[in-house]
Design a protein around this motif. Structure first.
Motif, mmCIF file in Angstrom:
data_model
loop_
_atom_site.group_PDB
_atom_site.id
_atom_site.type_symbol
_atom_site.label_atom_id
_atom_site.label_comp_id
_atom_site.label_asym_id
_atom_site.label_seq_id
_atom_site.Cartn_x
_atom_site.Cartn_y
_atom_site.Cartn_z
ATOM 1 N N TYR A 137 0.834 -1.209 0.000
ATOM 2 C CA TYR A 137 0.000 0.000 0.000
ATOM 3 C C TYR A 137 0.866 1.255 0.000
ATOM 4 O O TYR A 137 0.636 2.191 -0.783
ATOM 5 C CB TYR A 137 -0.919 -0.014 1.220
ATOM 6 C CG TYR A 137 -1.728 1.241 1.420
ATOM 7 C CD1 TYR A 137 -2.747 1.580 0.528
ATOM 8 C CD2 TYR A 137 -1.493 2.083 2.507
ATOM 9 C CE1 TYR A 137 -3.504 2.732 0.718
ATOM 10 C CE2 TYR A 137 -2.248 3.219 2.700
ATOM 11 C CZ TYR A 137 -3.248 3.549 1.810
ATOM 12 O OH TYR A 137 -4.001 4.683 1.998
ATOM 13 N N ARG A 138 1.879 1.278 0.860
ATOM 14 C CA ARG A 138 2.783 2.436 0.896
ATOM 15 C C ARG A 138 3.496 2.624 -0.434
ATOM 16 O O ARG A 138 3.630 3.741 -0.933
ATOM 17 C CB ARG A 138 3.809 2.261 2.018
ATOM 18 C CG ARG A 138 3.278 2.554 3.410
ATOM 19 C CD ARG A 138 4.409 2.717 4.398
ATOM 20 N NE ARG A 138 5.177 1.493 4.567
ATOM 21 C CZ ARG A 138 4.916 0.575 5.476
ATOM 22 N NH1 ARG A 138 3.902 0.739 6.317
ATOM 23 N NH2 ARG A 138 5.666 -0.510 5.576
ATOM 24 N N ALA A 139 3.969 1.516 -1.013
ATOM 25 C CA ALA A 139 4.699 1.610 -2.279
ATOM 26 C C ALA A 139 3.803 2.113 -3.402
ATOM 27 O O ALA A 139 4.250 2.847 -4.288
ATOM 28 C CB ALA A 139 5.276 0.243 -2.647
ATOM 29 N N GLY A 140 2.519 1.730 -3.379
ATOM 30 C CA GLY A 140 1.616 2.109 -4.459
ATOM 31 C C GLY A 140 0.969 3.461 -4.309
ATOM 32 O O GLY A 140 0.585 4.079 -5.302
ATOM 33 N N THR A 141 0.839 3.947 -3.064
ATOM 34 C CA THR A 141 0.108 5.200 -2.840
ATOM 35 C C THR A 141 0.938 6.289 -2.174
ATOM 36 O O THR A 141 0.568 7.464 -2.236
ATOM 37 C CB THR A 141 -1.115 4.941 -1.939
ATOM 38 O OG1 THR A 141 -0.672 4.545 -0.633
ATOM 39 C CG2 THR A 141 -2.007 3.853 -2.536
ATOM 40 N N GLY A 142 2.016 5.906 -1.515
ATOM 41 C CA GLY A 142 2.788 6.886 -0.763
ATOM 42 C C GLY A 142 2.195 7.212 0.586
ATOM 43 O O GLY A 142 2.738 8.029 1.328
#
Length: 487
Positions: A137-142
């Motif tokens: 999630y962090r990698a895809g949305t920041g």
């Protein structure tokens, strides 16, 4: 017990199996099962789709042990995990056997997990072909999963999710899960979709943060303080989570918190609707098993307490819905005792090769082929604290609770007293002794010498438990230090 299923034939092809899990959702938060104040149209669809178990329990009602139970099919006496100590979970497969996802893969399933899994270390192999969690999630949305609401001293205060509801972690989890459900292939799928809410911080997205008028909601259930706080962990947790030891949170604030908690349930319900739509769009929708459940409940001010780890119903009793239109009728209720240990057997039995471990065969029970559980045991211990082991025995309408701290006991008649405000151990000494003996026998048979010795439950002198305060980031020594030169 009469069979819920008229015909007892199993399908030739293995069905899909979808587990849908929430975190910290109470058993009494489903409109179709009696809560007329809450809006859960999609969970209600699951109620209509299958069988609702109205006496379902998390036998170790706290985050990590409950999830270990789900992935292993074993209770705390087997896993050795009684509390939220962050031990390496890799040892569990040595103690319990391969994790559920690994077993389903061996049975010819493609497997996936989307969302929260709560195990250590973070990179542990849980047996899934595909795992998409906070890191993805962090990698895809920041975005960070937990930076949209304040924790620490504010964890139980009503808040608001600052992220758009179309892009928060729950929406992202649903998007990825729908893609995996829609994926076509020769193998059936086994998937776990695991949502963070309604775990605090209580921060639903707009408009879910204003769905519920607090003045239309009920106050928390309260009994005699000596009974409510007989388990010293309850006032200790109140202090830990920044509420007063005795009274928790005042009724007005508690109703506002409940309104936000209900809002989080309704927001997750919207996402569950998308999962159901994706399943129902498949040609094999009727041959897809869906299990909906939570890892444990939430006290929500009941018995002047918050969070979990208690064996009051609001903490340890959970939603537990099982549907399989090709095999099970819809809209049925079942009062037999079930628990999170039984999920392992539901999945492996549906896959055609039952492996029950510490659970019972729920599908066989519904078909009339297997006996229901007569007694259900539960256990909890908070690590790194004075002796605070608690245990539960549920049999029929009676619930017995033992607390090692002070050697205290409780007995409740859940038929006559569903809110557990009339503790009756002294009025029914024979029943209390019977269930105490059952607990002693169980612990002795399992070799649990830490909790039982020479046919007697181990006691410890009563003492106040100090869990300290919950502080995610240290507060500054001086208020001005928080400005960090930004004036």
């Amino acid at each position: 017990m009469s069979s819920v299923v008229e015909a007892a034939t199993m399908p030739l092809a293995s069905p899909n199996v979808l587990f849908v899990m929430t975190d910290q959702q109470r058993f009494d938060t489903i409109h179709a099962l009696g809560n007329g104040r809450i809006h859960t149209p999609n969970i209600d669809r699951l109620v209509a789709r299958g069988v609702s178990f109205t006496n379902a329990y998390s036998t170790t009602p706290i985050c990590i042990p409950a999830r270990h139970t789900i992935r292993t099919g074993c209770d705390a006496l087997t896993t050795g995990c009684f509390g939220n100590d962050k031990r390496d979970a890799a040892h569990l497969e040595d103690r319990c056997g391969p994790f559920l996802a690994r077993r389903m893969g061996e049975r010819g399933y493609r497997t996936f997990l989307v969302g929260k899994y709560h195990a250590h270390p973070r990179d542990i192999d849980l047996g899934y072909d595909t795992r998409l969690s906070a890191e993805a999630y962090r990698a895809g949305t920041g975005h960070e999963v937990k930076t949209t609401a304040r924790e620490g001293a504010m964890i139980h205060l009503p808040q608001r999710n600052a992220l758009p509801r179309e892009s928060n972690y729950e929406a992202w989890t649903t998007d990825r899960a729908v893609e995996l459900i829609e994926e076509e292939g020769e193998k059936p799928f086994f998937g776990l979709v695991s949502y963070e809410p309604p775990h605090p911080p209580f921060a639903p997205s707009p408009p879910f943060d204003r769905m519920y008028d607090p003045d239309r909601l009920s106050n928390p259930v309260e009994g005699d303080l000596a009974v409510d706080h007989m388990d010293e962990k309850i006032p200790a947790q109140n202090h830990h989570f920044w509420t007063t030891r005795e009274n928790g949170i005042d009724h007005t604030t508690a109703r506002v918190v409940k309104a936000h908690y209900y809002g989080m349930v309704s927001e997750v319900d919207r996402h569950i609707g998308r999962l159901l739509d994706a399943v129902e769009a498949r040609e094999d929708a009727d041959d897809t098993v869906i299990c909906f459940f939570s890892d444990h409940g939430e006290m929500l001010g009941d018995h002047r307490g918050w969070e979990k780890t208690s064996f009051f119903e609001s903490s340890c009793r959970v939603p537990f819905l099982v549907s399989w239109p090709a095999e099970l009728p819809g809209g049925e209720r079942c009062e037999e005792l079930v628990s999170l240990t039984d999920l392992f057997g539901i999945a492996t039995t549906a896959a055609g090769s039952p492996e029950l471990r510490d659970g019972v065969n729920v599908l066989g029970m519904l078909r009339g082929d297997d006996d229901p559980r007569e007694r259900l045991f539960g256990y909890h211990r908070t690590p790194r604290l004075p002796p605070n082991f608690t245990a539960m025995v549920r049999e029929g309408d009676r619930k017995y609770v033992f607390m090692r701290n002070g050697g205290r006991e409780q007995l409740f008649d859940l038929s006559a007293d569903p809110n557990e405000v009339d503790e009756c151990a002294g009025d029914h000494p024979e029943k209390t002794a019977e269930l105490r003996s059952a607990l002693v026998e169980k612990l002795t048979a399992e070799g649990q010498t830490a909790f039982v010795e020479n046919g007697t439950l181990r006691h410890a002198p009563a003492q106040e438990i100090d869990m300290g305060r919950l502080v995610r980031e240290p507060y500054p020594a001086s208020p001005a230090d928080a400005l960090d030169g930004s004036e």
